[in-house]
Scaffold this motif. Structure first.
Motif, PDB file in Angstrom:
ATOM      1  N   LYS A  44       1.304  -1.026   0.038  1.00  0.00           N
ATOM      2  CA  LYS A  44      -0.117  -0.197   0.070  1.00  0.00           C
ATOM      3  C   LYS A  44       1.059   0.840  -0.189  1.00  0.00           C
ATOM      4  N   GLN A  45       0.486   2.433  -1.744  1.00  0.00           N
ATOM      5  CA  GLN A  45       1.316   2.922  -0.659  1.00  0.00           C
ATOM      6  C   GLN A  45       0.472   4.716  -0.779  1.00  0.00           C
ATOM      7  N   ALA A  46       1.312   5.992  -0.096  1.00  0.00           N
ATOM      8  CA  ALA A  46       0.317   7.133   0.336  1.00  0.00           C
ATOM      9  C   ALA A  46      -0.099   7.384  -0.977  1.00  0.00           C
ATOM     10  N   GLY A  47      -1.324   8.357  -1.266  1.00  0.00           N
ATOM     11  CA  GLY A  47      -1.557   8.985  -2.345  1.00  0.00           C
ATOM     12  C   GLY A  47      -0.586  10.354  -2.622  1.00  0.00           C
ATOM     13  N   PHE A  48      -1.369  10.812  -2.635  1.00  0.00           N
ATOM     14  CA  PHE A  48      -0.706  12.568  -3.720  1.00  0.00           C
ATOM     15  C   PHE A  48      -0.182  13.247  -2.654  1.00  0.00           C
ATOM     16  N   MET A  49      -0.914  13.508  -1.627  1.00  0.00           N
ATOM     17  CA  MET A  49       0.127  14.862  -0.041  1.00  0.00           C
ATOM     18  C   MET A  49       0.970  13.871   0.490  1.00  0.00           C
ATOM     19  N   GLY A  50       0.192  13.135   0.829  1.00  0.00           N
ATOM     20  CA  GLY A  50       0.353  11.568   1.611  1.00  0.00           C
ATOM     21  C   GLY A  50       2.070  12.125   1.059  1.00  0.00           C
ATOM     22  N   THR A  51       2.467  11.102  -0.327  1.00  0.00           N
ATOM     23  CA  THR A  51       3.732  10.897  -0.637  1.00  0.00           C
ATOM     24  C   THR A  51       4.300  12.340  -1.034  1.00  0.00           C
ATOM     25  N   PHE A  52       3.659  13.093  -1.289  1.00  0.00           N
ATOM     26  CA  PHE A  52       4.647  14.642  -1.529  1.00  0.00           C
ATOM     27  C   PHE A  52       4.974  15.095  -0.397  1.00  0.00           C
ATOM     28  N   VAL A  53       3.828  14.528   1.022  1.00  0.00           N
ATOM     29  CA  VAL A  53       4.922  15.221   2.363  1.00  0.00           C
ATOM     30  C   VAL A  53       6.113  14.686   3.363  1.00  0.00           C
ATOM     31  N   THR A  54       5.896  13.261   2.828  1.00  0.00           N
ATOM     32  CA  THR A  54       7.112  12.207   2.772  1.00  0.00           C
ATOM     33  C   THR A  54       8.065  12.875   1.890  1.00  0.00           C
ATOM     34  N   VAL A  55       8.114  12.595   0.717  1.00  0.00           N
ATOM     35  CA  VAL A  55       9.191  13.111  -0.277  1.00  0.00           C
ATOM     36  C   VAL A  55      10.024  13.943   0.708  1.00  0.00           C
ATOM     37  N   VAL A  56       9.022  15.075   1.024  1.00  0.00           N
ATOM     38  CA  VAL A  56      10.065  16.870   1.175  1.00  0.00           C
ATOM     39  C   VAL A  56      10.086  16.569   2.593  1.00  0.00           C
ATOM     40  N   ARG A  57       9.840  16.027   3.554  1.00  0.00           N
ATOM     41  CA  ARG A  57      10.339  15.961   5.255  1.00  0.00           C
ATOM     42  C   ARG A  57      11.404  14.742   5.325  1.00  0.00           C
ATOM     43  N   THR A  58      11.576  13.705   4.665  1.00  0.00           N
ATOM     44  CA  THR A  58      12.767  13.018   4.986  1.00  0.00           C
ATOM     45  C   THR A  58      14.327  13.092   3.466  1.00  0.00           C
ATOM     46  N   GLU A  59      13.697  13.809   2.016  1.00  0.00           N
ATOM     47  CA  GLU A  59      14.493  13.549   1.771  1.00  0.00           C
ATOM     48  C   GLU A  59      14.416  15.578   1.178  1.00  0.00           C
ATOM     49  N   GLY A  60      13.683  16.409   1.265  1.00  0.00           N
ATOM     50  CA  GLY A  60      14.455  17.294   1.189  1.00  0.00           C
ATOM     51  C   GLY A  60      13.197  17.982   0.250  1.00  0.00           C
ATOM     52  N   VAL A  61      12.899  19.303  -0.632  1.00  0.00           N
ATOM     53  CA  VAL A  61      12.014  19.625  -1.752  1.00  0.00           C
ATOM     54  C   VAL A  61      13.415  18.923  -3.015  1.00  0.00           C
ATOM     55  N   LEU A  62      14.345  19.525  -2.957  1.00  0.00           N
ATOM     56  CA  LEU A  62      15.429  18.967  -4.186  1.00  0.00           C
ATOM     57  C   LEU A  62      15.245  17.704  -4.651  1.00  0.00           C
TER      58      LEU A  62
END
Length: 283
Positions: A227-245
């Motif tokens: 199970k994979q998070a939706g658009f907002m969940g994936t977006f927030v996870t990427v920004v929090r854990t890996e940064g905007v870049l």
């Protein structure tokens, strides 16, 4: 047009998907190309070509067909005759409307393409034990696990990419053609201005919507492992854990591909359209 787009840009598209989904594995475009060649060979650059061909042929067939219909809708909205030439901004709006219809045929085929392109990395990272290496095995896996609706994983992010993206795509293309025409008819433009205009339109699209595409690729590829998070969940996870870049991983191969592939797309589209119109006129 769709065929020309895939043949020209597939290796760069493969690098884009790999770098978007697994940014920690690659230092840059050259590193991605070298590692892919060493691990999988030259055929690794063309993983997912069959669904990419189906995706692009289906998407662009629907897109350009609906583009014509949407131009007529825009003419009705602004209250002009059906033969009136639209402005560049009005053409951009028509292209944006048309992309919503194209998304419905694009999403399933792009999901299969992205999964094939990133299959090797999914196995290396331990997210899946055994990968599916053919189009049919990926299709069968999606149906068995999620049913027919599984092909529409990432539909919302695909729509979020396509609708605004194609506004810039057609807007950039028409603006560039207007610049090269310099008061003449746009239909008189030769191959070089068409190539450059198509390349400019493609570049405008990807600059505008690249982070959305990055999220879409992650949803479509990583949902293989569960199970994979939706658009907002994936977006927030990427920004929090890996940064905007991290949302811009793989931008360089994308921009190279965007210019080359979309230049080829519009050149093939315009010339095949003119050829078909001549055939129709001869009857």
């Amino acid at each position: 047009g769709g065929t020309a787009c895939v043949v020209t840009g597939q290796p760069f598209d493969t690098a884009k998907v790999k770098m978007q989904t697994f940014p920690d594995m690659y230092k840059g475009i050259v590193d991605c190309f070298v590692k892919t060649y060493k691990q999988v060979g030259f055929r690794g650059f063309y993983k997912g070509t069959t669904p990419a061909l189906v995706a692009n042929i289906a998407e662009n067939s629907v897109l350009f067909m609906c583009y014509g219909f949407c131009q007529q809708i825009v003419r009705r909205i602004v209250g002009v005759d059906r033969k009136t030439k639209l402005s560049d901004l009005q053409n951009a709006a028509a292209g944006s409307f048309a992309s919503a219809f194209a998304t419905l045929v694009l999403c399933p085929t792009e999901l299969v393409k992205c999964r094939l392109q990133a299959m090797h990395e999914m196995q290396l990272s331990g997210k899946i034990i055994q990968g599916h290496n053919t189009v049919w095995s990926v299709v069968k896996g999606v149906i068995q696990k999620d049913g027919p609706l599984g092909f529409y994983r990432g539909l919302s992010s695909t729509l979020l990419r396509e609708v605004p993206g194609y506004f810039f795509f057609f807007g950039g293309y028409e603006l560039s053609r207007t610049f090269f025409a310099s008061g003449r008819s746009k239909d008189e433009l030769g191959p070089i201005p068409l190539l450059l205009s198509g390349g400019f339109g493609g570049s405008c699209l990807w600059i505008a919507v690249y982070p959305v595409d990055c999220v879409k690729s992650r949803i479509q590829v990583l949902s293989m492992a569960g199970k994979q998070a939706g658009f907002m969940g994936t977006f927030v996870t990427v920004v929090r854990t890996e940064g905007v870049l991290a949302l811009y991983s793989g931008l360089k191969p994308t921009m190279i591909r965007a210019f080359l592939a979309n230049g080829a797309l519009f050149l093939a589209y315009e010339y095949s359209r003119k050829l078909m119109m001549k055939q129709m006129d001869s009857y």
